[in-house]
Design an enzyme around this catalytic site. Structure first.
Site, PDB file in Angstrom:
ATOM      1  N   THR A  92       0.791  -1.160   0.094  1.00 12.08           N
ATOM      2  CA  THR A  92      -0.183   0.009  -0.055  1.00 12.08           C
ATOM      3  C   THR A  92       0.975   1.168  -0.001  1.00 12.08           C
ATOM      4  O   THR A  92       0.615   2.140  -0.831  1.00 12.08           O
ATOM      5  CB  THR A  92      -1.009  -0.011   1.268  1.00 12.08           C
ATOM      6  OG1 THR A  92      -1.843  -0.985   1.259  1.00 12.08           O
ATOM      7  CG2 THR A  92      -1.704   1.334   1.194  1.00 12.08           C
ATOM      8  N   TYR A 107       7.556   0.806   8.119  1.00 11.55           N
ATOM      9  CA  TYR A 107       6.638   1.933   7.925  1.00 11.55           C
ATOM     10  C   TYR A 107       7.220   3.436   7.544  1.00 11.55           C
ATOM     11  O   TYR A 107       7.209   4.057   6.794  1.00 11.55           O
ATOM     12  CB  TYR A 107       5.743   2.104   9.222  1.00 11.55           C
ATOM     13  CG  TYR A 107       5.003   3.459   8.873  1.00 11.55           C
ATOM     14  CD1 TYR A 107       3.666   3.455   8.132  1.00 11.55           C
ATOM     15  CD2 TYR A 107       5.242   4.782   9.986  1.00 11.55           C
ATOM     16  CE1 TYR A 107       3.020   4.966   8.160  1.00 11.55           C
ATOM     17  CE2 TYR A 107       4.492   5.925   9.729  1.00 11.55           C
ATOM     18  CZ  TYR A 107       3.557   5.796   8.941  1.00 11.55           C
ATOM     19  OH  TYR A 107       2.632   7.020   8.623  1.00 11.55           O
ATOM     20  N   ASN A 144       2.793  13.156  14.277  1.00 13.93           N
ATOM     21  CA  ASN A 144       1.660  12.732  15.337  1.00 13.93           C
ATOM     22  C   ASN A 144       0.700  13.606  15.257  1.00 13.93           C
ATOM     23  O   ASN A 144       0.313  14.268  16.354  1.00 13.93           O
ATOM     24  CB  ASN A 144       2.481  12.573  16.562  1.00 13.93           C
ATOM     25  CG  ASN A 144       3.507  11.529  16.480  1.00 13.93           C
ATOM     26  OD1 ASN A 144       4.295  11.364  16.027  1.00 13.93           O
ATOM     27  ND2 ASN A 144       2.847  10.173  17.097  1.00 13.93           N
ATOM     28  N   VAL A 153      -1.680   6.927  19.714  1.00 14.90           N
ATOM     29  CA  VAL A 153      -1.665   6.797  21.098  1.00 14.90           C
ATOM     30  C   VAL A 153      -2.708   7.860  21.829  1.00 14.90           C
ATOM     31  O   VAL A 153      -3.500   7.787  22.697  1.00 14.90           O
ATOM     32  CB  VAL A 153      -0.202   7.352  21.714  1.00 14.90           C
ATOM     33  CG1 VAL A 153       0.204   8.832  21.466  1.00 14.90           C
ATOM     34  CG2 VAL A 153      -0.214   6.882  23.074  1.00 14.90           C
ATOM     35  N   ARG A 201       8.042  -0.347  22.481  1.00 17.56           N
ATOM     36  CA  ARG A 201       7.920  -1.013  21.121  1.00 17.56           C
ATOM     37  C   ARG A 201       9.154  -1.224  20.185  1.00 17.56           C
ATOM     38  O   ARG A 201       9.701   0.077  20.055  1.00 17.56           O
ATOM     39  CB  ARG A 201       6.743  -0.079  20.769  1.00 17.56           C
ATOM     40  CG  ARG A 201       5.425  -0.787  20.521  1.00 17.56           C
ATOM     41  CD  ARG A 201       4.273   0.123  20.173  1.00 17.56           C
ATOM     42  NE  ARG A 201       4.447   0.990  19.318  1.00 17.56           N
ATOM     43  CZ  ARG A 201       3.248   1.992  19.035  1.00 17.56           C
ATOM     44  NH1 ARG A 201       2.205   1.674  19.264  1.00 17.56           N
ATOM     45  NH2 ARG A 201       3.484   3.089  18.139  1.00 17.56           N
TER      46      ARG A 201
HETATM   47  C1  UD2 Z   1       4.560   7.470  13.786  1.00 13.54           C
HETATM   48  C2  UD2 Z   1       4.991   8.770  13.318  1.00 13.54           C
HETATM   49  C3  UD2 Z   1       3.970   9.619  12.850  1.00 13.54           C
HETATM   50  C4  UD2 Z   1       3.043   9.071  12.262  1.00 13.54           C
HETATM   51  C5  UD2 Z   1       2.585   7.818  12.595  1.00 13.54           C
HETATM   52  C6  UD2 Z   1       1.641   7.114  11.845  1.00 13.54           C
HETATM   53  C7  UD2 Z   1       7.281   9.008  14.749  1.00 13.54           C
HETATM   54  C8  UD2 Z   1       7.706   9.956  15.677  1.00 13.54           C
HETATM   55  N1  UD2 Z   1       6.032   9.459  14.590  1.00 13.54           N
HETATM   56  O1  UD2 Z   1       3.841   7.507  15.053  1.00 13.54           O
HETATM   57  O2  UD2 Z   1       4.472  10.937  12.352  1.00 13.54           O
HETATM   58  O3  UD2 Z   1       3.478   9.047  10.812  1.00 13.54           O
HETATM   59  O4  UD2 Z   1       3.578   7.013  13.084  1.00 13.54           O
HETATM   60  O5  UD2 Z   1       1.348   5.887  12.483  1.00 13.54           O
HETATM   61  O6  UD2 Z   1       7.714   8.035  14.349  1.00 13.54           O
HETATM   62  N2  UD2 Z   1       2.261   4.399  22.861  1.00 13.54           N
HETATM   63  C9  UD2 Z   1       1.928   4.012  24.054  1.00 13.54           C
HETATM   64  N3  UD2 Z   1       0.869   3.401  24.299  1.00 13.54           N
HETATM   65  C10 UD2 Z   1      -0.224   3.161  23.318  1.00 13.54           C
HETATM   66  C11 UD2 Z   1       0.037   3.500  21.966  1.00 13.54           C
HETATM   67  C12 UD2 Z   1       1.273   4.049  21.766  1.00 13.54           C
HETATM   68  O7  UD2 Z   1       2.866   4.250  25.055  1.00 13.54           O
HETATM   69  O8  UD2 Z   1      -1.226   2.541  23.756  1.00 13.54           O
HETATM   70  C13 UD2 Z   1       3.551   4.970  22.441  1.00 13.54           C
HETATM   71  C14 UD2 Z   1       4.090   4.497  21.371  1.00 13.54           C
HETATM   72  O9  UD2 Z   1       5.127   3.533  21.911  1.00 13.54           O
HETATM   73  C15 UD2 Z   1       5.112   5.735  20.951  1.00 13.54           C
HETATM   74  C16 UD2 Z   1       4.074   6.954  21.087  1.00 13.54           C
HETATM   75  O10 UD2 Z   1       3.016   6.179  22.070  1.00 13.54           O
HETATM   76  O11 UD2 Z   1       6.166   5.883  21.707  1.00 13.54           O
HETATM   77  C17 UD2 Z   1       3.390   7.232  19.852  1.00 13.54           C
HETATM   78  O12 UD2 Z   1       2.701   6.268  19.086  1.00 13.54           O
HETATM   79  P1  UD2 Z   1       1.910   6.461  18.094  1.00 13.54           P
HETATM   80  O13 UD2 Z   1       1.457   4.808  17.540  1.00 13.54           O
HETATM   81  O14 UD2 Z   1       0.759   7.112  18.381  1.00 13.54           O
HETATM   82  O15 UD2 Z   1       2.412   7.031  16.845  1.00 13.54           O
HETATM   83  P2  UD2 Z   1       4.216   6.946  16.373  1.00 13.54           P
HETATM   84  O16 UD2 Z   1       5.039   7.887  17.462  1.00 13.54           O
HETATM   85  O17 UD2 Z   1       4.393   5.681  16.298  1.00 13.54           O
END
Ligand code: UD2
Length: 314
Positions: A95, A144, A173, A188, A273
């Protein structure tokens, strides 16, 4: 003249771009979405001005006629999520890379006006310096992140080799109304909001001291429109940070949310993670200079608006 096209326009960010286009004077908007993570209900209040085509960007033949001749294409269709790209690498690869290639090819061959591509801040990986500037070497840490970076490279190459006007925006984010909290791969803040309203502890992966440049969806949608109106000779082939410019840890974020709601709930901590970036903060100077980026919502304002939306819609 055909209408602007939004791929992924029934999704969380895409449906905000559709609204920003309509608010900005577009009469109608064409939406392409396979409804895998998008919903028709995200467009219900603007449905009479939207032509929704249920189509998958992996299928070139089905999307090419819809994109041909469009004055502007906003390419937001994707399978997001860092952990999902690790547990399900094939669909996210096809995708995010093949689908993006198809959209760019359809735009170039069909004579579309320009493409604004939703790139990701994840492309930076862990940089030594914050905030992150566009000239830093990308260091993707997950499939990703690598896929989204490839999309940027393709967008740039379609500008230089095929004369298509393209601009990539690295989203940081994004959060706000209509973000879907129903999957373990959800953003998150949508998960935090749901926990808060149900008075349950959220799970924080790692120590919670990782930080993010959370950006309100309406600011991102408006920046997409600005990018599509900016002079092609300035922005074509370029990539810009589409962040808010700030940075807040997850621990602090949960504390602010509890304070807004007037409750005290201790989070549960889980293992870090895979593929997670430690700190994220975008330098917005280049987007301000070339695109007129001007975020209007502070983090706390965005949180309050979003929380009210979940309260009204859950
Ligand atoms: C990435 C990108 C963002 C966007 C997104 C799409 C970065 C910095 N950001 O977001 O720009 O492209 O991907 O998916 O790479 N977490 C918890 N508990 C939860 C869920 C998440 O602690 O229940 C943490 C997670 O481990 C991370 C943060 O929250 O440290 C943000 O996670 P996310 O999945 O909302 O977004 P992220 O940062 O992977």
């Amino acid at each position: 003249m055909k209408n602007p096209v939004v791929t992924g326009g029934a999704g969380f960010i895409g449906s905000s771009v559709v609204r920003a286009l309509l608010d900005g004077g577009a009469e109608r908007v064409t939406v392409l979405d396979n409804l895998q993570s998008g919903y028709e209900k995200n467009l219900s209040d603007v449905a009479d001005r939207v032509d929704l085509h249920i189509a998958d960007i992996r299928d070139y033949d089905s999307i090419a006629p819809l994109i041909a001749g469009a004055p502007k294409v906003f390419h937001l269709a994707a399978i997001p999520s860092v952990p999902r790209s690790i547990s399900e690498p094939v669909p996210s690869h096809t995708t995010n890379i093949d689908g993006t290639f198809n959209v760019l090819r359809a735009a170039a061959e069909g004579g579309a006006g320009r493409v604004v591509y939703a790139a990701s801040s994840s492309a930076y990986g862990d940089t030594e310096v914050l905030p992150k500037t566009e000239d830093m070497l990308p260091m993707p840490k997950s499939p990703y992140a690598a896929q989204k970076l490839m999309g940027e490279y393709y967008a740039s190459v379609f500008a230089s080799c095929f004369g298509l006007t393209t601009t990539s925006l690295r989203f940081f984010n994004v959060f706000g109304p209509r973000q879907d909290p129903s999957s373990p791969y959800s953003g998150v803040l949508s998960l935090f909001m749901r926990c808060l309203l149900e008075r349950r502890p959220p799970t924080i992966f790692g120590d919670g001291e990782q930080s993010r440049d959370f950006t309100f969806v309406q600011d991102v949608a408006e920046l997409c429109i600005k990018a599509s109106n900016a002079p092609a000779e300035v922005v074509s082939g370029n990539m810009y940070n589409a962040g808010n410019g700030g940075r807040v840890t997850l621990n602090e974020t949960w504390r602010i949310l509890c304070e807004i709601e007037g409750v005290s709930i201790e989070p549960v901590y889980g293992p870090p993670r895979a593929g997670d970036v430690k700190d994220s903060q975008g330098d917005t100077a280049r987007a301000v200079r070339d695109l007129g980026h001007a975020p209007r919502f502070s983090f706390e304002e965005g949180l309050r608006l979003t929380l009210e939306w979940y309260r009204a819609n859950s």
